[in-house]
Design an enzyme around this catalytic site. Structure first.
Site, PDB file in Angstrom:
ATOM      1  N   ASP A 298       0.829  -1.208   0.000  1.00 49.59           N
ATOM      2  CA  ASP A 298       0.000   0.000   0.000  1.00 49.59           C
ATOM      3  C   ASP A 298       0.862   1.256   0.000  1.00 49.59           C
ATOM      4  OD1 ASP A 298      -1.952  -1.863   0.265  1.00 49.59           O
ATOM      5  OD2 ASP A 298      -2.566  -1.310   2.289  1.00 49.59           O
TER       6      ASP A 298
ATOM      7  N   LYS B  26      -6.352  11.343  11.163  1.00 46.89           N
ATOM      8  CA  LYS B  26      -5.978  10.547   9.987  1.00 46.89           C
ATOM      9  C   LYS B  26      -6.877  10.809   8.784  1.00 46.89           C
ATOM     10  CE  LYS B  26      -5.237   5.865   8.256  1.00 46.89           C
ATOM     11  NZ  LYS B  26      -5.180   4.413   8.544  1.00 46.89           N
TER      12      LYS B  26
ATOM     13  N   ASP C 251      -4.566   2.527  -4.684  1.00 50.47           N
ATOM     14  CA  ASP C 251      -3.162   2.701  -4.277  1.00 50.47           C
ATOM     15  C   ASP C 251      -2.663   1.490  -3.496  1.00 50.47           C
ATOM     16  OD1 ASP C 251      -4.671   3.056  -2.025  1.00 50.47           O
ATOM     17  OD2 ASP C 251      -3.569   4.805  -1.289  1.00 50.47           O
TER      18      ASP C 251
END
Length: 980
Positions: free
Chosen positions: A681, A756, A913
């Site tokens: 990732d 986050k 991704d």
């Protein structure tokens, strides 16, 4: 007597040691073949022995004992060969199985056997093997293809036949069949609805053309029974998928049913045309009548073109092609069919109803109006027409997924290769390369783009679609056990609803208000749980249907930015931990030494909880320290110590535990075959792309574009900065700085998790309001602030500080985002949509326009359909361009990596991704993805974008390119945590 000969080159072995032929028992579950493997040996002079047998054995009889099972690894004439026969499964017969005491057979090469002879024999044998395997594979493929065609073309027909058979049995036996609740309801609705549709079709044929188009267009395009089944099942599926608790907006339901009917009509018409062609073939007695028909049509069109009769040409082509119905037609047809369902579908009275009371027969569906807020900012909700289902229907709907027909299932054969806008994907089901959501601009752009420009995009989608998947059966068994026990662990929703509180006896106003509030909360939780249960049932339904398939495939298409998605909506690798745990590669590959290491790292990554932020050595140490837990999880996942449930991704963690325990218990761990996809990732991938565009050294280091001993964590860095700012603010005087009190409340609650989501979405254009809502949800989860007003003001302050900290760390990224937004603003003020072309040649146009309401009069109500207007939405064009542009770059990187991995012989799957491959190939994929990232950003991307704007929008003045740093992209090649 034993004869010996000097033998300088080839050797044929049949023994149980390294120098003799071995019959090995490989426990690979679906390959049951002998393999003749030829390996090079360094020895120059070896002796082969003839073991005396009662009957002399000629050389050919030894070599060709199993000619169709040999697999050749070399046909060199100069090197030595080791020919090894390996058996993948033990046969039932004792005579066929090898005896451990059987002596080795050494065969000398007589002078008359030259290496040239052996080479020709090997080539001939290899050709025979490949031809026979091709025949087997062809027969298997044709069988699967026939099944796939049936799945796509006969699914509704099979459902109709099932209902007819059930009805027939019920009439003959005068008994209702023992069926699940929802299935029995559908059976009760089928015949009345079918009769109502038949009556509607008769009336339709008697109407004028104008009336046909306004009431129920195309209602007679399919048999009534098939229409009835489609309407019932689509309505039940919409109720399952909707989060509003048995309520769906009429306009949405009408269009969805109309689309489903149109899709089936296309397939039906195609099959009918095919039948007519086949009958013509039979009558003509030739095999090329279809080709002749096409030739005649082509000749006729050419003649009309020469005579300049273009209108007639258009008429001929319209007859041959299926022209789309459009949203208004779909909505009108869907509304009329829903009305017929409302009038014919009833709920039977409950079993415990008293016999002396009138039967409680209620309509299963009702049409009404409901106040609905489309978004949180909408203060005054609007009234929308809705279809509400009866509570008794809703009660059993979350258990009926197995009885629903799920369209666009994973394919049994590789998808059709993409060659154009609607050419590729499924064999018969309508498949489009881009999800345009009705945007005419995007459709026109994709239909008119040159195929050669799109070639790399087509190839990348084909590679993603050709990846073979299968169901992890051991995981499915565990999931079924957990779900049957009531769920509520491993991320599965609780199968039970929360109790709705009873009304208090006292008439105290405050108590009544609290009770109403708690009732609303309970009902909201139950609606959410119901929706989640339906979602899990749909996923498990697909897993159950596919669990016995050797492999299956996911056709992929794109969103308008170029990001790839599987076309199947429920169980796919873009889904939740449950989906990812249930799926694995169909093709297995031996782990190897590097694969064993990556399997351990993968287990630590899916366990997470901060472990994924350690260095690779730290993650490996974590796994070594929990070997007992891993073994226990693999051996006894339900009744053991359940260590795997502590993971952030529990089902993926369990899958890794099972694979790793199998490897570690093997005498040769590196040779254990693994089917598990290993993920790599990106580290806050959006910011990685901005750092590469801006070439800023500090930003590049913050997102792991530079090598470090352990991975940099941008979320932690931002959290530390936010904490420092709030600590300073808390020491200020509250009289002059009111936020000081909020800072004191929040200081101890600042952590990585709080910021986050805001950091992650900052590069995708998150607004202050979006950041506030994200942080508010995290604070609610912590549960330390219970007052709603304080929670709101604290969220506002925390969002403001977080965005300020982001601006300090990622100044260059903010500069590029600003430049992209300013360019979009210039274009949008000229009432034009922003257009650009990705590095792989995909043309992109932003679809944001001011919508126009288009009123459609239907049999139920007047529906307001949203249409793409001519006026551009300046605000949306500007705010959406920076994140959309970065998404188009990350999709380009993923596709470039997919193409390079395919060239290198790797199996590849991508989730934006996150790149997946076999454990043994992770090192290769890591090298490839880094090389392609560097290759992508060695292109003058921003310069090309500006040049494209100046060409596409001549006369508009664009701002100059933003300043960039001097970061060396080659450093990415050496960064171990760039993707990890």
């Amino acid at each position: 007597m034993t004869s010996t000969f000097s033998f300088p080159t080839p050797q044929v072995h049949a023994t149980a040691t390294a120098t003799t032929t071995t019959i090995n028992n490989h426990n690979h579950h679906h390959h049951h073949r002998h393999h003749l493997q030829i390996k090079r040996k360094p020895h120059k002079n070896l002796r082969f022995l003839f073991i005396p047998t009662p009957t002399p054995l000629p050389l050919t009889s030894i070599i060709h004992s199993h000619p169709h099972n040999h697999h050749l690894l070399s046909d060199s004439t100069s090197d030595n060969f080791f020919i090894e026969s390996s058996l993948n499964s033990v046969t039932d017969s004792e005579e066929d199985s090898p005896s451990p005491s059987r002596p080795g057979i050494f065969i000398p090469e007589p002078i008359w056997i030259s290496s040239f002879f052996l080479k020709n024999w090997l080539k001939k044998t290899n050709t025979e093997f490949s031809l026979q395997f091709k025949e087997i594979d062809k027969a298997k493929y044709n069988s699967l293809r026939r099944r796939q065609i049936k799945e796509e073309t006969e699914a509704w027909e099979r459902m109709v036949e099932e209902y007819k058979e059930l009805e027939k049995g019920m009439r003959e036996k005068h008994l209702a069949p023992h069926l699940p609740h929802v299935k029995s309801l559908l059976l009760g609705w089928f015949e009345p609805l079918k009769e109502a549709v038949e009556a509607e079709q008769k009336e339709h044929r008697m109407r004028s053309k104008k009336q046909q188009g306004s009431i129920a267009p195309h209602v007679d395009s399919l048999p009534a029974a098939k229409i009835a089944v489609i309407v019932m099942h689509k309505m039940m599926c919409l109720m399952m998928e909707n989060e509003s608790g048995g309520c769906v907006q009429l306009v949405h339901a009408a269009v969805q049913i109309g689309m489903a009917i149109e899709q089936e009509v296309r397939i039906h018409d195609f099959l009918e045309k095919n039948k007519r062609h086949q009958s013509k073939k039979a009558e003509a007695g030739t095999e090329d009548s279809t080709d002749n028909d096409k030739e005649k049509l082509r000749d006729r069109i050419n003649v009309l073109i020469k005579r300049k009769r273009l209108k007639e040409v258009q008429m001929v082509l319209k007859k041959e092609e299926f022209s789309p119905w459009g949203r208004p037609t779909q909505a009108k047809l869907g509304s009329r069919l829903i009305e017929l369902l409302i009038n014919t579908a009833y709920v039977l009275p409950p079993v415990n109803q008293c016999s002396d009371t009138p039967p409680d027969i209620r309509p299963a569906f009702k049409h009404g109006f409901k106040a609905v807020s489309r978004n949180p900012r909408q203060k005054i909700p609007r009234n929308y027409g809705v279809i509400q289902c009866d509570p008794s229907v809703l009660a059993g709907i979350d258990k009926c997924a197995k009885h629903m027909l799920i369209p666009y299932m994973p394919m049994l054969i590789p998808p059709k290769k993409w060659k154009g806008y609607d050419k590729g994907g499924h064999l018969f089901l309508p498949s489009y390369i881009m999800r345009t959501h009705g945007s005419r601009k995007q459709q026109d752009l994709m239909k008119n783009v040159d195929g050669t420009q799109m070639q790399k995009v087509f190839e990348a989608l084909d590679i993603l679609g050709n990846t073979k998947w299968r169901i992890n059966r051991r995981l499915l068994d565990v999931v079924e056990s957990v779900w049957a026990a009531g769920g509520n662990i491993a991320g599965l929703v609780d199968c039970k609803d929360v109790p709705v509180p009873d009304k208090p006896f006292e008439e105290d106003l405050k108590l009544i208000q609290e009770w109403k509030c708690s009732v609303r909360k309970a009902k909201k939780i139950n609606r959410e749980r119901h929706s989640q249960r339906c979602d899990i049932e749909l996923k498990l339904s697909v897993a159950r249907k596919m669990k016995d398939e050797e492999c299956f495939y996911y056709p992929h298409n794109l969103d308008f930015r170029g990001r790839a998605y599987p076309m199947h909506p429920h169980l796919n690798h873009l889904g939740s931990d449950l989906c990812r745990g249930l799926l694995e590669f169909s093709e297995g590959r031996p782990l190897g030494k590097s694969g064993l290491r990556w399997l351990k790292i993968h287990l630590a990554n899916v366990y997470a909880g901060g472990i994924e932020k350690l260095s690779y050595d730290g993650r490996l140490d974590f796994v070594e320290n929990h070997i007992r837990d891993i073994f226990d999880s693999a051996d006894n996942p339900i009744n053991g110590n359940r260590w795997w449930l502590m993971a952030e991704d529990p089902f993926q963690c369990l899958a890794a535990c099972i694979n790793l325990s199998e490897a570690l218990r093997s005498s040769s761990p590196s040779s254990v075959v693994s089917h598990l996809p290993i993920h790599q990732d990106g580290s806050c991938n959006g910011l990685q792309h901005y750092a590469a565009l801006g070439r800023d050294n500090l930003e590049a280091a913050a997102v792991n574009l530079v090598a470090n001993e352990k991975p940099a964590d941008v979320y932690t860095e931002i959290a530390v900065r936010v904490h420092d700012i709030m600590t300073r603010d808390s020491n200020k005087d509250p009289a002059t700085y009111p936020n000081a009190l909020l800072a004191k409340v929040l200081t101890d609650q600042i952590d990585r998790k709080l910021v986050k989501q805001t950091v992650m979405t900052s590069v995708y254009g998150v607004t202050f309001i979006g950041a506030r809502e994200q942080i508010k949800r995290r604070l609610q989860e912590k549960g330390l602030i219970t007052d709603e007003r304080l929670l709101f003001t604290a969220s506002c302050y925390a969002a403001k500080v977080t965005l300020a900290a982001l601006g300090e760390v990622f100044e260059a990224a903010r500069g590029i985002m600003g430049w992209l937004g300013d360019c979009a603003k210039v274009i949008a003020y000229d009432n034009q949509a922003v257009r650009w072309t990705t590095p792989l040649g995909l043309p992109v146009v932003q679809p944001y326009c001011k919508t126009q309401r288009h009123l459609i009069k239907t049999s139920l109500q007047v529906l307001a359909l949203q249409r793409e207007g001519n006026a551009i939405s300046v605000k949306k064009q500007r705010s959406a361009f920076p994140p959309n542009f970065v998404h188009s770059l990350d999709s380009s990187h993923m596709m470039m990596t997919a193409l390079a991995c395919s060239d290198a012989g790797l199996r590849f799957a991508g989730v934006h991704d996150s790149y997946w491959t076999h454990a043994c190939d992770v090192d290769k994929m890591n090298r490839i993805l880094r090389e392609n990232f560097v290759e992508l950003y060695n292109m003058p991307i921003l310069e090309n974008l500006l040049e494209g704007f100046q060409t596409t929008y001549p006369g508009l003045a664009f701002p100059p390119l933003p300043k960039r740093g001097d970061f060396d992209l080659q450093k990415v090649l050496e960064s171990p945590y760039f993707f990890n």
